[in-house]
Design a protein around this motif. Structure first.
Motif, mmCIF file in Angstrom:
data_model
loop_
_atom_site.group_PDB
_atom_site.id
_atom_site.type_symbol
_atom_site.label_atom_id
_atom_site.label_comp_id
_atom_site.label_asym_id
_atom_site.label_seq_id
_atom_site.Cartn_x
_atom_site.Cartn_y
_atom_site.Cartn_z
ATOM 1 N N PRO A 2 -0.003 -10.514 6.143
ATOM 2 C CA PRO A 2 -1.179 -9.644 6.086
ATOM 3 C C PRO A 2 -2.455 -10.475 6.157
ATOM 4 C CG PRO A 2 0.320 -9.251 4.232
ATOM 5 C CD PRO A 2 0.810 -10.458 4.935
ATOM 6 N N ALA A 3 -3.448 -9.950 6.854
ATOM 7 C CA ALA A 3 -4.729 -10.641 6.922
ATOM 8 C C ALA A 3 -5.380 -10.629 5.541
ATOM 9 C CB ALA A 3 -5.630 -9.946 7.937
ATOM 10 N N GLU A 4 -6.339 -11.496 5.351
ATOM 11 C CA GLU A 4 -7.054 -11.498 4.084
ATOM 12 C C GLU A 4 -7.684 -10.128 3.864
ATOM 13 O OE1 GLU A 4 -10.742 -13.860 1.905
ATOM 14 O OE2 GLU A 4 -9.865 -14.631 3.771
ATOM 15 N N LYS A 5 -7.424 -9.559 2.700
ATOM 16 C CA LYS A 5 -7.902 -8.216 2.439
ATOM 17 C C LYS A 5 -9.424 -8.208 2.344
ATOM 18 C CE LYS A 5 -3.632 -6.835 0.153
ATOM 19 N NZ LYS A 5 -2.969 -6.417 -1.090
ATOM 20 N N SER A 6 -10.019 -7.251 3.031
ATOM 21 C CA SER A 6 -11.475 -7.178 3.047
ATOM 22 C C SER A 6 -11.986 -5.843 2.528
ATOM 23 C CB SER A 6 -11.993 -7.406 4.472
ATOM 24 O OG SER A 6 -11.335 -6.546 5.387
ATOM 25 N N ALA A 7 -11.057 -5.000 2.051
ATOM 26 C CA ALA A 7 -11.428 -3.725 1.452
ATOM 27 C C ALA A 7 -10.458 -3.455 0.313
ATOM 28 C CB ALA A 7 -11.384 -2.603 2.495
ATOM 29 N N GLU A 8 -10.798 -2.544 -0.548
ATOM 30 C CA GLU A 8 -9.918 -2.195 -1.653
ATOM 31 C C GLU A 8 -8.664 -1.506 -1.111
ATOM 32 O OE1 GLU A 8 -10.173 -2.874 -4.913
ATOM 33 O OE2 GLU A 8 -11.949 -4.071 -4.412
ATOM 34 N N THR B 167 -4.145 5.347 1.152
ATOM 35 C CA THR B 167 -4.389 5.534 2.583
ATOM 36 C C THR B 167 -4.669 4.227 3.308
ATOM 37 O OG1 THR B 167 -6.744 5.966 2.171
ATOM 38 C CG2 THR B 167 -5.259 7.883 2.268
ATOM 39 N N ASN B 168 -4.977 3.172 2.572
ATOM 40 C CA ASN B 168 -5.226 1.863 3.172
ATOM 41 C C ASN B 168 -4.499 0.789 2.361
ATOM 42 O OD1 ASN B 168 -6.172 -0.360 4.541
ATOM 43 N ND2 ASN B 168 -8.331 -0.060 4.033
ATOM 44 N N PRO B 169 -3.154 0.795 2.413
ATOM 45 C CA PRO B 169 -2.376 -0.129 1.585
ATOM 46 C C PRO B 169 -2.578 -1.593 1.940
ATOM 47 C CG PRO B 169 -0.956 1.005 3.162
ATOM 48 C CD PRO B 169 -2.295 1.674 3.213
ATOM 49 N N LEU B 170 -3.044 -1.887 3.150
ATOM 50 C CA LEU B 170 -3.295 -3.265 3.550
ATOM 51 C C LEU B 170 -4.681 -3.744 3.146
ATOM 52 C CD1 LEU B 170 -1.738 -3.199 7.142
ATOM 53 C CD2 LEU B 170 -0.737 -4.162 5.068
ATOM 54 N N GLY B 171 -5.530 -2.828 2.732
ATOM 55 C CA GLY B 171 -6.885 -3.201 2.345
ATOM 56 C C GLY B 171 -7.696 -3.766 3.496
ATOM 57 N N LEU B 172 -7.460 -3.269 4.698
ATOM 58 C CA LEU B 172 -8.143 -3.794 5.875
ATOM 59 C C LEU B 172 -9.482 -3.111 6.100
ATOM 60 C CD1 LEU B 172 -5.211 -4.087 8.444
ATOM 61 C CD2 LEU B 172 -6.357 -5.946 7.217
#
Length: 377
Positions: free
Chosen positions: A58-64, A68-73
């Motif tokens: 996974p990319a570095e998470k940039s959002a919480e 609905t956004n389990p990857l925090g992208l």
């Protein structure tokens, strides 16, 4: 942000001649492509499919992170051009995916194709991602391209052969007229296989008449212009509701090996060069498939609201049949399969669209789906 552009005719100057072998889904089935390759395409001896990449981290998470956004992208500032075909009652997963990706900040320019294929637009550099039947990827391989498929919004074949009720069997189509999109359409390949399955020869025992895309072929059936045509199941259900004189003569899922249906694909290493977008795309695909399976009423309402000409009864039937055949798998391993390409490979050779089978190793890259699943999608 999502922007929708409808393209009624796209004239592309291609750096590589692309075959017009698209399905109705990608628009290439609606009419002959602007630039078409010869009907028979030889696979270059040196052509090999791209190697499958390792499952991305996974990319570095940039959002919480959230449900609905389990990857925090956060895809803000990133943009893609995506080509799709005309919408129908199976477009719910596509709608949901693009909506979700836009929620995650991705700017999407959606181009609806009606007279060219997704493969052509990709090879011309006019799009980043396209929908299309897997045959486009195989034809691209035969021409030296490097297509990679990472997902699917319709994992199973959704075509049926519809005919006048006076034709009780495929054999009854002898001396009849079958409507097709054109010589390179996926529906044409299927129609040819159907009549050949009973010993009839297309163009000899059965006349092939060029009509247009699935909606145009459905209209030709309703008008009595043709005796039969391969159309989307959604169009077939609308036809059966509108006329007592037409019926489903054959379901391709019953007479040919599963070739899959619409795929998300790209060329030129786009997925590997844009891992955040690729992982988000796979996550949205898994979320959309789960949503479609678990929310019958919402799915049907979305189709009735967004797809012109759909009616409740046939849309409900379409939904129920799609769920029954696992059109939207919730297991990441089942979303897109190499074995479907292998089945299609043999079909294209048998119809002369490919002179020899191409190497499909690495065309399907499920690593993004696997990684998205592992991180909660």
């Amino acid at each position: 942000m999502k922007r929708l552009t409808r393209v009624l005719a796209v004239v592309l100057t291609l750096t590589m001649v692309a075959a017009a072998c698209g399905s109705d889904d990608d628009g290439g089935d609606a009419a002959p492509a602007t630039t078409a390759a010869p009907a028979t395409t030889a696979a270059p001896a040196t052509t090999a499919a791209p190697a499958t990449t390792a499952a991305p981290a996974p990319a570095e998470k940039s959002a919480e992170t959230s449900a609905t956004n389990p990857l925090g992208l956060d895809l803000s500032g990133k943009s893609v051009t995506v080509t799709t075909g005309l919408s129908d009652s199976l477009s719910g997963v596509e709608f949901y995916m693009l909506d979700r990706l836009a929620e995650w900040g991705l700017s999407i320019d959606q181009v609806v194709l009606t007279q060219t294929t997704g493969l052509e637009t990709l090879l011309a550099g006019a799009a980043d991602i396209s929908t299309g039947a897997a045959d486009e990827s195989l034809m691209g391989l035969a021409q030296g391209a490097d297509p990679v498929i990472i997902g699917s919004m319709e994992s199973k074949i959704n075509y049926v052969l519809v005919a006048k009720k006076e034709h009780k069997t495929i054999e009854d189509l002898r001396d009849g007229v079958v409507g097709i999109s054109g010589p390179g359409g996926f529906n044409t390949l299927l129609s040819n296989m159907a009549v050949r399955s009973v010993g009839l020869e297309p163009g000899v025992d059965v006349e092939l008449q060029q009509i247009g895309g699935s909606p145009e072929r459905a209209a030709a059936l309703l008008a009595g212009q043709v005796d039969a045509a391969s159309v989307f199941l959604s169009d077939a259900l609308e036809l059966e509701a509108a006329s007592d004189d037409l019926h489903v003569l054959a379901r391709y899922a019953d007479i040919i090996p599963e070739p899959g249906s619409s795929t998300w694909f790209s060329v030129g290493g786009f997925w590997a060069a844009n891992p955040d977008i690729s992982l988000a795309w796979a996550c949205a695909n898994l979320q959309a498939n789960l949503w479609a399976n678990e929310n019958r009423s919402d799915y049907i309402d979305m189709i009735l609201d967004r797809v012109e000409g759909t009616t409740r009864g046939p849309t409900e039937q379409m939904y129920d049949q799609a769920v029954m055949v696992d059109m939207w798998p919730v297991n990441w391993r089942d979303v897109v399969k190499t074995e479907y390409l292998e089945n299609l490979n043999g079909m294209l050779v048998s119809t002369g669209d490919l002179e020899a089978e191409v190497d499909v190793t690495g065309v399907v890259d499920s690593s993004y789906l696997e990684a998205a699943h592992a991180h909660g999608c």
